[in-house]
Design an enzyme around this catalytic site. Structure first.
Site, PDB file in Angstrom:
ATOM      1  CB  THR A  75      -0.747   0.216   0.964  1.00 11.48           C
ATOM      2  OG1 THR A  75      -0.006  -0.170   2.959  1.00 11.48           O
ATOM      3  CG2 THR A  75      -1.522  -1.757   0.962  1.00 11.48           C
ATOM      4  CB  CYS A  76       1.396   4.583  -1.739  1.00 12.38           C
ATOM      5  SG  CYS A  76      -0.574   4.536  -1.533  1.00 12.38           S
ATOM      6  CG  ASP A  77      -1.476   4.378   5.420  1.00 15.14           C
ATOM      7  OD1 ASP A  77      -0.731   4.719   6.152  1.00 15.14           O
ATOM      8  OD2 ASP A  77      -2.599   4.913   5.624  1.00 15.14           O
TER       9      ASP A  77
END
Ligand code: PLP
EC number: 4.1.1.19
Length: 637
Positions: A505-507
């Protein structure tokens, strides 16, 4: 450290480092060739240790890609037998004159295959189910076949819920409606009269025995569930007035999940047994004491009262419960009730393993021989490089402070516009390599300065894993739960790279940077350097809670699930493959219409064709890519 340099790394060292024998129970081990094994059995109960790496390769050959959740029915069977047998033995050994009827709380793993397996495996023990909502009650009513086993209904109940439960009773099931709020009693009585079906009733109490910990706000005065002592008195009064006290057959409490300390379990049972005695003496039929969940899993293998562990064995748990109940009830001459427990985590945690591949890694440092020396540069960078070169056992602390000072100076000079980007870049490399050198050198010191020990963790490489923490390990993100994490192969090689794991995820929360240890936790995990072949990591004991708590963050969906077993010849077979979500599936969960999306894209492609930005063959290729992408897995394929 010195010892390791002389002695070759063995699978024993890996076992010690990753703790497999400590948390793996009877189920997981390491093969001579350095692969994690799982103990499975053939239909004739011949056990074999099967390599997870081999299973992973078969999964890939079968056309699935990572991440994959492996599920082992054999482990589920072992845990259900373990739990039931522990209570049955404790009952026998203590001369307890009641029996045990466990129920599996559906919320802990609602997957159909799991529930089906649990019902079937539990049948000889009259193992039942616990439902906390209408949907779960539908599952329980449709799947339970054994009329001897209990179906305990917790959670808040509306009219519909109550009607379903009453009809279940009519169909011959032992459905117990547990009263969680005083107001539910009136509705239950009213529906019971309307339908002409007598209910089995339970009361959930709020105990004053509280437990500290991550999961444990289910008890105590401020818990949202259950009746206070005063409300219990009112409930009895109402039931008496309505002539229904004889329908009260069960007392329930739930302390919260993962109770690591046996003292809390004992004090709660004691208090609950007093409630039980009081209700019995009031004239309620009773007959069942339901101790809820809370039986902990030793995720880190430390056998302590740390939140990821437990300081008791299953045998102790069962024995303590049985003995505490006897101690309270015997002097009062009250018959021993059927003991009910609602262990979920303990039953299902072990049976699932998440496998993912590592896509890439990154690091703040480079190999020292790749640090370039500029012919000309600013005095600050020159100073930084000199410090780097001067690092030795004698100047550890001084060099540490100096290197930070000059790194900071260069950063501010860059912001002022006094230093070009390449110098700042090189300075960062020298800085991190310097920290690495300092950490290495300081290992020769008798006392390692604390600030340097702390700096070590920030040197950890990042391994990019093909999975989503939010989808597959929600508790790691939400409540910092720890799970054992181990590469499933290469365990005869020394893992030398300190690493944290980032997901896809790009979190910035999509990472794992706390790992199990016997004492406290580790800020990084030692892993193997990546080679040409796929590097596969397993996250273990993920069978409880993770699957349905997971969410669609960044629209990564459900992973593939493969149920693994052995056939008559001891060959690995995949019993029931459930393919994970496709991009199309996920888009429709959030109300898009995949066909409409493709249609929009098609119009753009046609426009590009009209404007001669692309030709006909490109148009075809682009549309095919879009269509295939829609049908594809949400993870890296
Ligand atoms: C969640 C829950 C359980 C399961 O607890 P575990 O600690 O997983 O065994 C049992 N009973 C109730 C009422 C629950 O809410």
């Amino acid at each position: 450290m010195a010892r390791k340099e002389i002695k070759a790394w063995t699978i024993k060292d890996s076992d010690e480092y990753y703790g497999i024998s400590r948390w793996g129970g009877d189920f997981f081990g390491i093969s001579e060739s350095g692969e994690v094994t799982v103990k499975l059995s053939t239909p004739e109960r011949k056990t074999e240790e099967v390599s997870l790496y081999e299973i992973a390769q078969k999964v890939v050959q079968g056309g699935l890609s990572f991440p994959v959740l492996l599920r082992f029915r054999d482990i589920l069977r072992a845990k259900i037998h373990e739990l039931n047998n522990a209570f049955l033995s404790a009952i026998k050994e203590s001369g307890y004159r009641g029996t045990y009827r466990g129920v599996f709380p559906i919320k802990v793993n609602q997957q159909q295959q799991v529930i089906e397996d649990i019902v079937e495996i539990g049948r000889p023990f009259h193992y039942g189910l616990e439902a906390g909502s209408k949907a779960e009650l539908f599952i329980a009513l449709s799947h339970l076949r054994d009329k001897e086993s209990l179906l305990v209904c917790n959670g808040y109940k509306d009219r519909e819920f109550i009607d379903l439960a009453l009809y279940g009773t009519k169909l011959g099931h032992k459905v117990v409606l547990v009263i969680e709020r005083l107001s539910e009693i009136r509705t239950i009585i009213e529906r019971s009269r309307a339908l002409g079906i007598l209910p089995f009733l339970g009361i959930r109490v709020k105990l004053s025995s509280t437990t500290p910990g991550k999961w444990s706000e289910s008890s105590g005065d401020q818990s949202i569930f259950g009746l206070t002592s005063h409300q219990v008195v009112s409930a009895v009064k109402i039931l008496k007035e309505e002539g229904m006290l004889d329908r009260l057959v069960l007392l329930h409490y739930h302390l919260g999940s993962q109770i690591p300390d046996i003292r809390h379990i004992r004090s709660a049972v004691k208090e609950a047994a007093r409630y039980y005695a009081a209700l019995y003496k009031e004239g309620a039929t009773m007959g069942h004491l339901d101790i809820g969940g809370g039986l902990a899993v030793d995720y880190d293998g430390s056998q302590t009262n740390f939140h990821s562990s437990r300081n008791y064995t299953l045998k102790e748990y069962a024995t303590d419960v049985v003995e505490e109940v006897m101690e309270i009830l015997d002097p009062e001459g009250i018959p021993h009730p059927t003991l009910v427990s609602e262990s979920g985590r303990f039953v299902v945690a072990y049976s699932s393993v998440l496998l993912f591949n590592v896509l890439d890694s990154s690091s703040l440092t480079v190999a020292p021989d790749r640090l370039s020396v500029p012919e000309e540069c600013s005095p600050t960078l020159k100073e930084l490089i000199d410090i780097y070169n001067s690092i030795s056992v004698k100047n550890v602390q001084e060099a540490f402070h100096d290197i930070i000072y000059y790194r900071d100076l260069i950063r501010s000079q860059f912001i002022m516009g006094d230093i070009p980007l390449w110098e700042r870049g090189l300075a960062e490399l020298y800085f991190w390599n310097g920290i690495e050198k300092l950490v290495k050198v300081s290992k020769q010191l008798k006392y390692i300065p604390e600030e340097i020990e702390e700096a070590e963790a920030s040197l950890a490489h990042i391994y990019y894993g093909n999975f989503s923490v939010f989808q597959s390990l929600p508790d790691a993100w939400a409540i910092d739960q720890l799970f054992p994490i181990v590469p499933i192969h290469r365990l005869n090689e020394q893992p030398e790279v300190p690493a944290i794991i980032a997901d896809t995820t790009c979190d910035s929360d999509g990472k794992i940077d706390t790992f199990i240890d016997i004492y406290d936790t580790r800020p990084y995990l030692l892993l193997h350097p990546l080679k040409d072949e796929e590097y596969i990591i397993g996250i273990f004991l993920v069978g409880a809670y993770q699957e349905t708590l997971g969410d669609l963050h960044n629209l990564f969906g459900d992973t593939h699930i493969v149920n693994v077993a052995l056939d008559d010849d001891g060959e690995i077979v995949f019993v029931n493959e459930v393919e994970g979500d496709t991009v199309e599936d996920i888009l429709s969960y959030v109300e898009y219409i995949p066909k409409a999306i493709l249609h929009r894209l098609k119009r753009k492609v046609e426009q590009a064709l009209k404007e001669k930005k692309i030709g006909l063959p490109e148009k075809k290729a682009i549309m095919e890519a879009f269509e295939e992408g829609m049908r594809g897995y949400t993870y890296f394929e």
